[in-house]
Structure formats: structure tokens, C-alpha cells
Design an enzyme around this catalytic site. Structure first.
Site, PDB file in Angstrom:
ATOM      1  N   SER A 182       0.858  -1.187   0.000  1.00 24.10           N
ATOM      2  CA  SER A 182       0.000   0.000   0.000  1.00 24.10           C
ATOM      3  C   SER A 182       0.890   1.232   0.000  1.00 24.10           C
ATOM      4  O   SER A 182       2.044   1.182   0.435  1.00 24.10           O
ATOM      5  CB  SER A 182      -0.938   0.008   1.207  1.00 24.10           C
ATOM      6  OG  SER A 182      -0.203   0.075   2.412  1.00 24.10           O
ATOM      7  N   ALA A 192       4.015   7.478   3.730  1.00 22.12           N
ATOM      8  CA  ALA A 192       4.699   6.190   3.895  1.00 22.12           C
ATOM      9  C   ALA A 192       4.236   5.201   2.833  1.00 22.12           C
ATOM     10  O   ALA A 192       3.165   5.346   2.235  1.00 22.12           O
ATOM     11  CB  ALA A 192       4.414   5.627   5.282  1.00 22.12           C
ATOM     12  N   VAL A 237       4.114   0.791   2.308  1.00 17.61           N
ATOM     13  CA  VAL A 237       4.249  -0.499   2.975  1.00 17.61           C
ATOM     14  C   VAL A 237       4.617  -1.543   1.931  1.00 17.61           C
ATOM     15  O   VAL A 237       3.960  -1.657   0.885  1.00 17.61           O
ATOM     16  CB  VAL A 237       2.944  -0.899   3.694  1.00 17.61           C
ATOM     17  CG1 VAL A 237       3.121  -2.261   4.379  1.00 17.61           C
ATOM     18  CG2 VAL A 237       2.554   0.158   4.723  1.00 17.61           C
ATOM     19  N   LYS A 284       7.009  -1.006   6.712  1.00 19.86           N
ATOM     20  CA  LYS A 284       6.504   0.349   6.518  1.00 19.86           C
ATOM     21  C   LYS A 284       7.672   1.322   6.504  1.00 19.86           C
ATOM     22  O   LYS A 284       8.475   1.347   7.436  1.00 19.86           O
ATOM     23  CB  LYS A 284       5.526   0.715   7.639  1.00 19.86           C
ATOM     24  CG  LYS A 284       4.822   2.051   7.459  1.00 19.86           C
ATOM     25  CD  LYS A 284       3.748   2.234   8.521  1.00 19.86           C
ATOM     26  CE  LYS A 284       2.917   3.469   8.302  1.00 19.86           C
ATOM     27  NZ  LYS A 284       1.827   3.601   9.309  1.00 19.86           N
ATOM     28  N   ASP A 298      -6.957   8.372  15.353  1.00 21.18           N
ATOM     29  CA  ASP A 298      -7.274   8.540  13.931  1.00 21.18           C
ATOM     30  C   ASP A 298      -8.065   7.339  13.426  1.00 21.18           C
ATOM     31  O   ASP A 298      -7.875   6.865  12.316  1.00 21.18           O
ATOM     32  CB  ASP A 298      -6.000   8.710  13.116  1.00 21.18           C
ATOM     33  CG  ASP A 298      -6.276   9.157  11.683  1.00 21.18           C
ATOM     34  OD1 ASP A 298      -7.275   9.866  11.459  1.00 21.18           O
ATOM     35  OD2 ASP A 298      -5.502   8.777  10.778  1.00 21.18           O
ATOM     36  N   ASN A 318      -8.654   2.529   8.480  1.00 21.59           N
ATOM     37  CA  ASN A 318      -7.519   1.869   9.146  1.00 21.59           C
ATOM     38  C   ASN A 318      -7.970   0.739  10.067  1.00 21.59           C
ATOM     39  O   ASN A 318      -7.401   0.517  11.124  1.00 21.59           O
ATOM     40  CB  ASN A 318      -6.633   2.884   9.888  1.00 21.59           C
ATOM     41  CG  ASN A 318      -7.439   3.894  10.662  1.00 21.59           C
ATOM     42  OD1 ASN A 318      -8.473   3.557  11.242  1.00 21.59           O
ATOM     43  ND2 ASN A 318      -6.960   5.126  10.695  1.00 21.59           N
ATOM     44  N   ASP A 367      -2.162   1.526  11.430  1.00 22.28           N
ATOM     45  CA  ASP A 367      -1.764   2.940  11.385  1.00 22.28           C
ATOM     46  C   ASP A 367      -1.911   3.589  12.757  1.00 22.28           C
ATOM     47  O   ASP A 367      -2.781   4.440  12.988  1.00 22.28           O
ATOM     48  CB  ASP A 367      -2.575   3.709  10.346  1.00 22.28           C
ATOM     49  CG  ASP A 367      -2.273   3.269   8.927  1.00 22.28           C
ATOM     50  OD1 ASP A 367      -1.183   2.705   8.714  1.00 22.28           O
ATOM     51  OD2 ASP A 367      -3.122   3.467   8.036  1.00 22.28           O
TER      52      ASP A 367
END
Length: 266
Positions: free
Chosen positions: A60, A65, A67, A81, A199, A204, A217
Site C-alpha cells: 500500500s 509512507a 508499505v 513500513k 485517527d 484503518n 496505522d
């Protein structure tokens, strides 16, 4: 570190001699053009420590960032990551999650790269604290500078889907099960790990093939003693309620009731 015909990156026993001999331009090409020299050296170090043996393709990608699928020396599958962003905007965005966290008092660096290293360390520590508390998160493995290695969640080389990607394919009973898991994990996160995700949303939360959830995350997660932790928790709860009540259409308690449930730690 060397590359085979498939394009995978491998550990080389002659790593140190190779690193000294190869040119910077070749180092950058060894992994991807998006990696700077510091990132490549960080991957070298994790390979030297025998954490990583092989790095495969992107799983991803985001602005801050990417991964990658990685493999250990026993062919364990890892999610690797790598934080890439080193901008003033990124710095401003993460400061509110570091400043005020008692675990990082006095550790705020002025250098942007070092701040990203601290951010990576923060995510590793958050993962470990959550995992040890029984929260459903990827098992942390190691970190070095801006590279974080953790358990890979998925089948073969394909990551597990996000909740936002698959919820429409689930039955009402399955959605209620997912919702209940989310609330239970938020409560465990708060009451046992003493952290707030900060978040949390349908973007996520991963869904395994058996419909168990995994929170991901977690770099921005803060200790409950953070001055803004309750504001962050309220935002998480509202996100959960918005998704399951408004978008999915489940009959669930209101946000205030959910907040009371997840903070009741008796």
C-alpha cells in the site's frame, strides 16, 4: 543486498563490503527511486541484524509512507513500513501527537529526518503496547530509523482488505460482529493499553478472512495522559458512530453512550 531475476531484494553476507563499494546512484536504484540513501542504509542494517532477508513489492502507498511485503530468514511474511515524507507540512501534522505525550517529553528534535525517526519509534512502541495489552494490531517485529517491520496481515502476498473496501459485501449480522469488535478493541486500547488511537476510521481497520478485525496505522496514538487524548477519543468514537450508523445503517448507541462504554474500565 542484491536483486534476483524477479526483482526481489535479498540480503548478502558480503553486505558491508558491498555497501562501501557501490555508488550512491546504484544504491538508490537498488530498491526504488523513491528511497533516499538513509532509507537504503536503514534497510541494510535490518538485513545485517537478520530481521529482513528479502523485500518485495508495494502493498500500500500513501503520501507519508509506503508499505512493502518483506520476508525474514525463515520466510516469515512481514509488512515493512517506510516513512518517506520529510516536509514541513508533515512535521506540523505530527507534532500535536508527540507534544504532550509523557512518553516523549524532551525528545522532540528540530531536524525533520530525526523527527520522522522518532515518529517511527513511536509507532513501534504504540504497537508493542497495544499488542501486549491484547488489542488486535499487527505484531511489531523491529524498527530502525524510518523503517518499521511488523506482522503482515493478509493472504499470500495480498494484504487484508480495509473495512471501507468490503463492508457492503457483509451481512447485517457480520457487520454487527465487526462493530462489536471495534468497540471492544477501543475499550481495551483505552483501559488496558492506556492509549487512544486518535485517527480511527473505516480506513484503518483491516478485516481478515474470518471477519476478525485488525487496527492499523497507530503512529499517532497517544497516552491517555496526553492533554488532548479525550478530544482524540471523542473524534474516534464519532467516526465509528458515523460509519456504522449513518453509512452502514446499523442501530447502535449514540456517541455519548459509546464513549461511556469504552471509558468504563472497572
Amino acid at each position: 543486498m542484491t536483486r534476483d531475476s524477479s526483482g526481489d531484494i535479498y540480503y548478502s553476507p558480503r553486505l558491508r563490503r558491498y555497501e562501501k563499494r557501490i555508488k550512491d546512484s546504484e544504491l538508490l536504484e537498488t530498491v526504488e527511486e523513491v528511497f533516499d540513501l538513509f532509507t537504503v542504509r536503514s534497510l541494510y542494517e535490518l538485513m545485517r541484524r537478520r530481521v529482513l532477508k528479502r523485500l518485495n513489492g508495494v502493498v500500500s502507498a500513501g503520501k507519508e509512507a509506503r508499505v512493502y511485503l518483506g520476508y525474514g530468514f525463515k520466510d516469515e511474511r512481514y509488512a515493512v513500513k517506510i516513512y518517506l515524507t520529510a516536509t514541513a507540512e508533515f512535521r506540523r501534522g505530527i507534532l500535536k501527537y508527540i507534544m504532550g505525550d509523557p512518553r516523549f517529553d524532551g525528545l522532540l528534535p528540530k531536524d525533520t529526518r530525526k523527527l520522522i525517526y522518532l515518529w517511527t519509534r513511536k509507532e513501534y512502541r504504540n504497537l508493542k503496547r497495544m499488542y501486549d495489552a491484547g488489542v488486535s494490531v499487527p505484531k511489531p517485529v523491529a524498527f530502525y530509523n524510518n523503517v518499521l517491520v511488523m506482522e503482515f496481515i493478509g493472504l499470500d502476498s495480498t494484504r487484508a482488505p480495509l473495512l471501507v473496501e468490503v463492508w457492503s459485501e457483509l451481512s447485517v449480522d457480520e457487520l454487527y460482529s465487526v462493530y462489536r469488535q471495534v468497540i471492544d478493541n477501543v475499550r481495551k486500547l483505552y483501559c488496558v493499553a492506556e492509549l487512544v488511537h486518535s485517527d480511527l476510521s473505516e480506513y484503518n481497520i483491516m478485516i481478515r478472512s474470518d471477519l476478525s478485525i485488525v487496527l492499523i496505522d497507530v503512529s499517532q496514538a497517544v497516552h491517555i495522559n496526553h492533554p488532548n487524548s479525550m478530544d482524540f477519543l471523542v473524534r474516534d468514537i464519532r467516526n465509528i458512530h458515523r460509519f456504522f450508523y449513518r453509512e452502514v445503517g446499523l442501530e447502535i448507541p449514540d456517541p455519548d453512550s459509546l464513549l461511556e462504554e469504552v471509558t468504563s474500565c472497572e
